[in-house]
Design an enzyme around this catalytic site. Sequence first.
Site, PDB file in Angstrom:
ATOM      1  CE  LYS A  16       0.945   0.721  -1.917  1.00 50.81           C
ATOM      2  NZ  LYS A  16       2.348   1.168  -1.683  1.00 50.81           N
ATOM      3  NE  ARG A  88       2.577  -5.292   1.214  1.00 50.19           N
ATOM      4  CZ  ARG A  88       2.286  -4.057   1.605  1.00 50.19           C
ATOM      5  NH1 ARG A  88       1.049  -3.656   1.704  1.00 50.19           N
ATOM      6  NH2 ARG A  88       3.259  -3.231   1.893  1.00 50.19           N
ATOM      7  NE  ARG A 127       5.208   6.879   5.417  1.00 46.19           N
ATOM      8  CZ  ARG A 127       4.766   5.769   4.828  1.00 46.19           C
ATOM      9  NH1 ARG A 127       3.729   5.827   4.008  1.00 46.19           N
ATOM     10  NH2 ARG A 127       5.383   4.625   5.029  1.00 46.19           N
ATOM     11  NE  ARG A 160       4.340   3.072   7.964  1.00 47.08           N
ATOM     12  CZ  ARG A 160       3.777   2.644   6.820  1.00 47.08           C
ATOM     13  NH1 ARG A 160       2.791   3.332   6.296  1.00 47.08           N
ATOM     14  NH2 ARG A 160       4.203   1.559   6.213  1.00 47.08           N
ATOM     15  NE  ARG A 171       7.869  -0.611   4.193  1.00 45.26           N
ATOM     16  CZ  ARG A 171       7.592   0.671   4.413  1.00 45.26           C
ATOM     17  NH1 ARG A 171       8.391   1.407   5.182  1.00 45.26           N
ATOM     18  NH2 ARG A 171       6.521   1.220   3.894  1.00 45.26           N
TER      19      ARG A 171
HETATM   20  P1  AP5 Z   1       2.117   7.290   0.903  1.00 44.70           P
HETATM   21  O1  AP5 Z   1       0.912   7.749   0.165  1.00 44.70           O
HETATM   22  O2  AP5 Z   1       2.017   7.107   2.377  1.00 44.70           O
HETATM   23  O3  AP5 Z   1       2.717   5.977   0.177  1.00 44.70           O
HETATM   24  P2  AP5 Z   1       2.213   4.481   0.148  1.00 44.70           P
HETATM   25  O4  AP5 Z   1       2.376   3.976  -1.235  1.00 44.70           O
HETATM   26  O5  AP5 Z   1       0.844   4.361   0.767  1.00 44.70           O
HETATM   27  O6  AP5 Z   1       3.340   3.828   1.056  1.00 44.70           O
HETATM   28  P3  AP5 Z   1       3.319   2.870   2.325  1.00 44.70           P
HETATM   29  O7  AP5 Z   1       4.690   2.900   2.900  1.00 44.70           O
HETATM   30  O8  AP5 Z   1       2.196   3.194   3.263  1.00 44.70           O
HETATM   31  O9  AP5 Z   1       3.040   1.524   1.633  1.00 44.70           O
HETATM   32  P4  AP5 Z   1       3.446   0.158   2.071  1.00 44.70           P
HETATM   33  O10 AP5 Z   1       2.766  -0.592   1.017  1.00 44.70           O
HETATM   34  O11 AP5 Z   1       4.833  -0.224   2.272  1.00 44.70           O
HETATM   35  O12 AP5 Z   1       2.920   0.122   3.603  1.00 44.70           O
HETATM   36  P5  AP5 Z   1       1.653  -0.552   4.238  1.00 44.70           P
HETATM   37  O13 AP5 Z   1       1.176   0.331   5.290  1.00 44.70           O
HETATM   38  O14 AP5 Z   1       0.712  -1.053   3.212  1.00 44.70           O
HETATM   39  O15 AP5 Z   1       3.309   8.321   0.578  1.00 44.70           O
HETATM   40  C1  AP5 Z   1       4.605   8.133   1.114  1.00 44.70           C
HETATM   41  C2  AP5 Z   1       5.235   9.504   1.392  1.00 44.70           C
HETATM   42  O16 AP5 Z   1       5.396  10.204   0.145  1.00 44.70           O
HETATM   43  C3  AP5 Z   1       4.375  10.437   2.275  1.00 44.70           C
HETATM   44  O17 AP5 Z   1       5.245  11.215   3.059  1.00 44.70           O
HETATM   45  C4  AP5 Z   1       3.598  11.311   1.255  1.00 44.70           C
HETATM   46  O18 AP5 Z   1       3.285  12.581   1.804  1.00 44.70           O
HETATM   47  C5  AP5 Z   1       4.603  11.417   0.128  1.00 44.70           C
HETATM   48  N1  AP5 Z   1       3.970  11.458  -1.207  1.00 44.70           N
HETATM   49  C6  AP5 Z   1       2.852  10.794  -1.607  1.00 44.70           C
HETATM   50  N2  AP5 Z   1       2.607  11.038  -2.916  1.00 44.70           N
HETATM   51  C7  AP5 Z   1       3.595  11.878  -3.347  1.00 44.70           C
HETATM   52  C8  AP5 Z   1       3.903  12.465  -4.606  1.00 44.70           C
HETATM   53  N3  AP5 Z   1       3.129  12.254  -5.691  1.00 44.70           N
HETATM   54  N4  AP5 Z   1       5.007  13.247  -4.702  1.00 44.70           N
HETATM   55  C9  AP5 Z   1       5.799  13.463  -3.600  1.00 44.70           C
HETATM   56  N5  AP5 Z   1       5.577  12.946  -2.371  1.00 44.70           N
HETATM   57  C10 AP5 Z   1       4.481  12.139  -2.253  1.00 44.70           C
HETATM   58  O19 AP5 Z   1       2.320  -1.866   4.893  1.00 44.70           O
HETATM   59  C11 AP5 Z   1       3.163  -1.804   6.019  1.00 44.70           C
HETATM   60  C12 AP5 Z   1       3.479  -3.233   6.483  1.00 44.70           C
HETATM   61  O20 AP5 Z   1       2.262  -3.904   6.886  1.00 44.70           O
HETATM   62  C13 AP5 Z   1       4.089  -4.159   5.424  1.00 44.70           C
HETATM   63  O21 AP5 Z   1       5.489  -4.008   5.331  1.00 44.70           O
HETATM   64  C14 AP5 Z   1       3.675  -5.540   5.965  1.00 44.70           C
HETATM   65  O22 AP5 Z   1       4.483  -5.931   7.058  1.00 44.70           O
HETATM   66  C15 AP5 Z   1       2.272  -5.278   6.499  1.00 44.70           C
HETATM   67  N6  AP5 Z   1       1.241  -5.481   5.464  1.00 44.70           N
HETATM   68  C16 AP5 Z   1       0.393  -4.507   4.980  1.00 44.70           C
HETATM   69  N7  AP5 Z   1      -0.408  -5.037   4.040  1.00 44.70           N
HETATM   70  C17 AP5 Z   1      -0.072  -6.341   3.920  1.00 44.70           C
HETATM   71  C18 AP5 Z   1      -0.525  -7.399   3.077  1.00 44.70           C
HETATM   72  N8  AP5 Z   1      -1.493  -7.206   2.163  1.00 44.70           N
HETATM   73  N9  AP5 Z   1       0.057  -8.605   3.214  1.00 44.70           N
HETATM   74  C19 AP5 Z   1       1.027  -8.827   4.135  1.00 44.70           C
HETATM   75  N10 AP5 Z   1       1.517  -7.864   4.940  1.00 44.70           N
HETATM   76  C20 AP5 Z   1       0.971  -6.633   4.830  1.00 44.70           C
END
Ligand code: AP5
Length: 217
Positions: A16, A88, A127, A160, A171
């Site tokens: 994403k 979420r 990552r 991370r 997660r």
């Molecule tokens: P990447 O693009 O970074 O993936 P992503 O979907 O953004 O994954 P995240 O881990 O950032 O999402 P998340 O939802 O768990 O974390 P968030 O920061 O929101 O890609 C991942 C990897 O794959 C990278 O290495 C990339 O290079 C590679 N890649 C990408 N596309 C690819 C492809 N097509 N093919 C191959 N490789 C690829 O949340 C973190 C924490 O914050 C949560 O656990 C929670 O505690 C808190 N939080 C955040 N938002 C909320 C909310 N709305 N409500 C409550 N808590 C929240």
Amino acid sequence: MEGIRLVFLGPPGAGKGTQADYLKEQYGIEKISTGDILREAVRNGTKLGKLAASYMEKGELVPDDIILSLVKERISKLENFVLDGFPRTIIQAEGLDNILRELKKDLKAVIYFDIDDEKVIKRLTSRRVCPRCGAVYNLITNPPKNDEVCDYCGTALERRKDDNEATVRNRLQVYERDTLPLVDFYEKKGLLKKIDADRPPEEVLRSILGLLRNDIC
Ligand code: AP5
């Protein structure tokens, strides 16, 4: 370009953030990532950061009321945006509906990144991120040119804290319990567009642009 207001929905590691960054670079559509906002607060040691860290390190969700006020403040200033990692929970989705209603705006689409758990576990455990400029790498699919050093600013890359396998698995469970019900929620509203996220990033981008073709090209 009028009213490109999107939600990127999908499991951790589905890509994403990567796709939201492309839309920002290529079309100037702002990314609102609740994860990025929280991580910045953690780095700055603010009150929000201290509270958020206790949830994030375990892979649990930060309380809905905190998240909703963070998003409300940012959305009200923007015409076009991608919400990355928000909403979420059903409570967050209903809160988003209320915020948009007050602003007399609506969502264009909710793009659902579909991918298997084992694939995202592999992606997330490999990552690496740059703590200075925020660039995101993957040791398997998108490695830095020099051993674990950022291509852009030369800073040593980091993993991370929530990207270890045990936390990633939690997660994913939290995602299935609290976030997956949003697929049905947005399907009923006629907003859900599903894409296959288990393809190279350029192909995923092409699918997203295909869905938005008439609006941004
Ligand atoms: P990447 O693009 O970074 O993936 P992503 O979907 O953004 O994954 P995240 O881990 O950032 O999402 P998340 O939802 O768990 O974390 P968030 O920061 O929101 O890609 C991942 C990897 O794959 C990278 O290495 C990339 O290079 C590679 N890649 C990408 N596309 C690819 C492809 N097509 N093919 C191959 N490789 C690829 O949340 C973190 C924490 O914050 C949560 O656990 C929670 O505690 C808190 N939080 C955040 N938002 C909320 C909310 N709305 N409500 C409550 N808590 C929240």
